[in-house]
Write a protein that holds these residues in place. Structure first.
Motif, PDB file in Angstrom:
ATOM      1  N   GLU A   1      -0.731   4.662   9.963  1.00  0.00           N
ATOM      2  CA  GLU A   1      -0.989   3.490   9.321  1.00  0.00           C
ATOM      3  C   GLU A   1      -0.496   2.804  10.404  1.00  0.00           C
ATOM      4  O   GLU A   1      -0.401   1.587  10.387  1.00  0.00           O
TER       5      GLU A   1
ATOM      6  N   ARG B   1       0.750  -1.273   0.007  1.00  0.00           N
ATOM      7  CA  ARG B   1      -0.149  -0.042  -0.022  1.00  0.00           C
ATOM      8  C   ARG B   1       0.847   1.197   0.166  1.00  0.00           C
ATOM      9  O   ARG B   1       0.392   2.405  -0.263  1.00  0.00           O
ATOM     10  N   LEU B   2       2.117   1.126   0.338  1.00  0.00           N
ATOM     11  CA  LEU B   2       3.159   2.318   0.138  1.00  0.00           C
ATOM     12  C   LEU B   2       3.167   2.922  -1.316  1.00  0.00           C
ATOM     13  O   LEU B   2       3.446   2.236  -2.190  1.00  0.00           O
ATOM     14  N   ASP B   3       3.331   4.349  -1.132  1.00  0.00           N
ATOM     15  CA  ASP B   3       3.544   4.946  -2.491  1.00  0.00           C
ATOM     16  C   ASP B   3       5.016   4.450  -2.903  1.00  0.00           C
ATOM     17  O   ASP B   3       5.839   5.159  -2.461  1.00  0.00           O
ATOM     18  N   LYS B   4       5.001   3.912  -3.977  1.00  0.00           N
ATOM     19  CA  LYS B   4       6.565   3.336  -4.381  1.00  0.00           C
ATOM     20  C   LYS B   4       7.110   4.491  -4.825  1.00  0.00           C
ATOM     21  O   LYS B   4       8.474   4.371  -5.138  1.00  0.00           O
ATOM     22  N   ALA B   5       6.892   5.722  -5.418  1.00  0.00           N
ATOM     23  CA  ALA B   5       7.479   6.750  -5.719  1.00  0.00           C
ATOM     24  C   ALA B   5       8.394   7.142  -4.710  1.00  0.00           C
ATOM     25  O   ALA B   5       9.522   7.724  -5.065  1.00  0.00           O
ATOM     26  N   PHE B   6       7.976   6.906  -3.525  1.00  0.00           N
ATOM     27  CA  PHE B   6       8.934   7.286  -2.258  1.00  0.00           C
ATOM     28  C   PHE B   6       9.833   6.207  -1.758  1.00  0.00           C
ATOM     29  O   PHE B   6      10.570   6.376  -0.686  1.00  0.00           O
TER      30      PHE B   6
ATOM     31  N   TYR C   1       2.307   9.139   6.864  1.00  0.00           N
ATOM     32  CA  TYR C   1       1.426   8.100   6.508  1.00  0.00           C
ATOM     33  C   TYR C   1       1.883   6.713   7.416  1.00  0.00           C
ATOM     34  O   TYR C   1       0.895   6.103   7.973  1.00  0.00           O
ATOM     35  N   CYS C   2       2.957   6.625   7.737  1.00  0.00           N
ATOM     36  CA  CYS C   2       3.444   5.563   8.614  1.00  0.00           C
ATOM     37  C   CYS C   2       2.747   5.718   9.970  1.00  0.00           C
ATOM     38  O   CYS C   2       2.363   4.759  10.580  1.00  0.00           O
TER      39      CYS C   2
ATOM     40  N   GLN D   1       9.202  11.531   3.521  1.00  0.00           N
ATOM     41  CA  GLN D   1       7.763  12.247   3.230  1.00  0.00           C
ATOM     42  C   GLN D   1       6.588  11.234   3.450  1.00  0.00           C
ATOM     43  O   GLN D   1       5.514  11.558   3.565  1.00  0.00           O
ATOM     44  N   LEU D   2       7.262   9.843   3.721  1.00  0.00           N
ATOM     45  CA  LEU D   2       6.184   8.927   4.126  1.00  0.00           C
ATOM     46  C   LEU D   2       5.979   8.781   5.451  1.00  0.00           C
ATOM     47  O   LEU D   2       5.161   8.027   6.083  1.00  0.00           O
TER      48      LEU D   2
ATOM     49  N   ALA E   1      13.041   4.764   2.564  1.00  0.00           N
ATOM     50  CA  ALA E   1      11.924   5.360   1.822  1.00  0.00           C
ATOM     51  C   ALA E   1      12.295   7.090   2.182  1.00  0.00           C
ATOM     52  O   ALA E   1      12.942   7.267   3.174  1.00  0.00           O
TER      53      ALA E   1
END
Lengths: 285, 214
Positions: free
Chosen positions: A264, A233-238, A260-261, A256-257, A253
């Motif tokens: 979640e 579910r993580l944005d792979k761009a980061f 989100y972490c 910027q994640l 990573a």
């Protein structure tokens, strides 16, 4: 702050290895750690800087001068220590001093002997009869005793015990305190670099992966440990790199994640330099 | 450059003991087998081979790779070896003359013969030392083959010097001592040319990859 060492687009190829388009700069008053696994090209790069091998492309400047045309005065300001003893083994501490005081105009005999004492190097035996660690320490003392401005060190701490490594790291901090002296320090003991380096340059398989200031490197990245489902579910761009483990995924990573972490409830921490190096080298990018 | 020479003098201190024993044994052999005329040459040849031990010691610790980073140039490194060779030849020539004094006093050898033999020894040692230094720096400081190179260089030098002697004898009516002096002049010119070529090539050469860890 000007650059004491500039490496621009340097390439060097051998039969089964190629150093490709490496560019970075070492500012005055800084310590740069050069990291990479064995065979990544660190020593080839250092040998290129020291003009021991001719580069195929690019240019290297030391103290603003072309590296293959350094003036005698410039060489007085350069100190080099390799990962093995390079001093004649039959010579004693006193004889080493007698030799080098005639080679370097800026040789400081008082400093030499005070560092020999400070580093607890036995002065009554010849170099050949010393342990490997003491030999490296003598080489370091010789490099420092002529008041260099740039120190280039190729994996010197590997042979030293943790206490002496600590002492030497303290010596390096002292060396750059005047903000004019710099150190290029190749090492695979990344914990040493974490305590002392200002910049980290990472070479892998002959290519420059990054060259940046250490604090930004560690602050701008996260080490995420999560389940495969969470990773999906993580944005792979980061995501810079990741590795599948039996109990989940470890990912490097962008910070910027971080939010989100937190939202979640995904585990993350500040990575170490070693973890960054291992993930980029061994992981999937 | 004085730093390099002092380093070599410190290094050969250990080798001097061994070479002295070899020299004394050879001189004793010459005395007991009535070959006293060879005595002037023995110390010169033995003394000049001490140069070989400095190449071995330097190569063992990759000294050249280290010292080229200092204010010294590659030219300084090679010139210091040539100067060391000359010092070794001069000292061992004096030793050869000193050991020949008993033979001189007992008329077993004349002053002229002493001069001729010393000159021949100096010529051979100068030529072989120059060859060996050139080979060492131009062909990658191949220490594992240094013993073979040493034997070859002395063999080639002896043949070359005897050849020069013969040539001068054929084209002139010089006395033997004048042949020796003339050969020395020719030898010095050849050595100077070889030194210049070696320095020029070595300055442009990468430090041997044998001495550079990848």
């Amino acid at each position: 702050m000007s650059n004491i060492l500039e490496i621009n687009d340097v390439s060097k190829s051998y039969q089964n290895f190629m150093l490709q388009n490496v560019s970075f700069a070492l500012p005055e008053g800084c310590i740069m750690g050069l990291i990479g696994i064995n065979g990544s090209g660190k020593t080839t790069l250092i040998n290129s800087v020291l003009n021991l091998i001719r580069i195929d492309q690019g240019d290297i400047k030391i103290f603003g001068m072309e590296h293959d045309n350094l003036a005698t005065d410039a060489k007085e300001k350069l100190g080099v220590v390799y990962d093995e003893n390079c001093l004649p083994e039959g010579l004693s501490i006193k004889q080493i001093c007698n030799v080098f005081c005639r080679i370097y105009k800026s040789w400081d005999e008082k400093l030499y002997y005070s560092m020999i004492e400070k580093m607890e190097i036995p002065s009554s035996v010849s170099i050949g009869k010393m342990s490997r660690g003491n030999k490296i320490k003598v080489n370091l003392v010789v490099a420092l005793a002529h008041h260099p401005r740039l120190l280039i060190l190729d994996e010197i701490t590997a042979s030293l015990d943790p206490i002496m490594r600590n002492n030497i790291i303290a010596l390096f901090r002292e060396f750059v305190q005047d903000e004019k002296n710099s150190i290029l320090f190749s090492s695979h003991i990344t914990t040493d670099l974490e305590t002392v380096a200002d910049y980290i340059t990472f070479i892998d398989n002959g290519k420059l992966i990054f060259s940046m200031d250490k604090d930004s490197l560690l602050d701008d990245n996260l080490l995420i440990r999560c389940k495969e489902s969470e990773f999906a579910r993580l944005d792979k761009a980061f995501i810079t790199a990741y590795e599948n483990k039996p109990n989940g995924v470890i990912a490097l990573a962008s910070n910027q994640l971080k939010q989100y972490c937190l939202d979640e409830l995904i585990n993350f921490e500040e990575p170490t330099i070693e973890e960054i190096m291992l993930l980029i080298t061994k992981g999937v990018r | 450059m004085s730093g390099l020479m002092i380093k070599d003098l410190y290094n050969i201190k250990g080798a001097i003991k061994l070479y002295t024993i070899i020299m004394v044994c050879l001189i004793a052999y010459c005395v007991f087998t009535n070959k006293g005329f060879v005595i002037p040459i023995v110390p010169i040849i033995i003394g000049s081979t001490i140069l070989t031990s400095t190449f071995r010691i330097d190569s063992k610790v990759k000294w050249t790779k280290y010292i080229v980073q200092s204010p010294l140039s590659k030219k300084d490194i090679i010139i210091s070896k040539y100067l060391l060779l000359i010092i070794l030849i001069v000292i061992s020539s004096v030793i050869g003359i000193l050991f020949s004094i008993p033979n001189l006093i007992s008329n077993r050898i004349s002053m002229q013969a002493l001069g001729q033999l010393s000159l021949m020894g100096i010529n051979i040692a100068l030529c072989s030392g120059t060859l060996l230094t050139s080979v060492n720096y131009l062909f990658g400081e191949a220490t594992e083959k240094i013993e073979i190179f040493t034997i070859l260089s002395y063999a080639v030098s002896t043949a070359t010097i005897l050849g020069i002697y013969k040539l001068i004898k054929v084209i002139s009516d010089f006395s033997f001592i004048n042949i020796g002096v003339s050969a020395l002049i020719i030898n010095v010119v050849i050595c100077l040319i070889l030194w210049s070529i070696t320095i020029k090539i070595y300055q442009a050469k990468e430090i041997s990859l044998q001495n550079v860890s990848q």
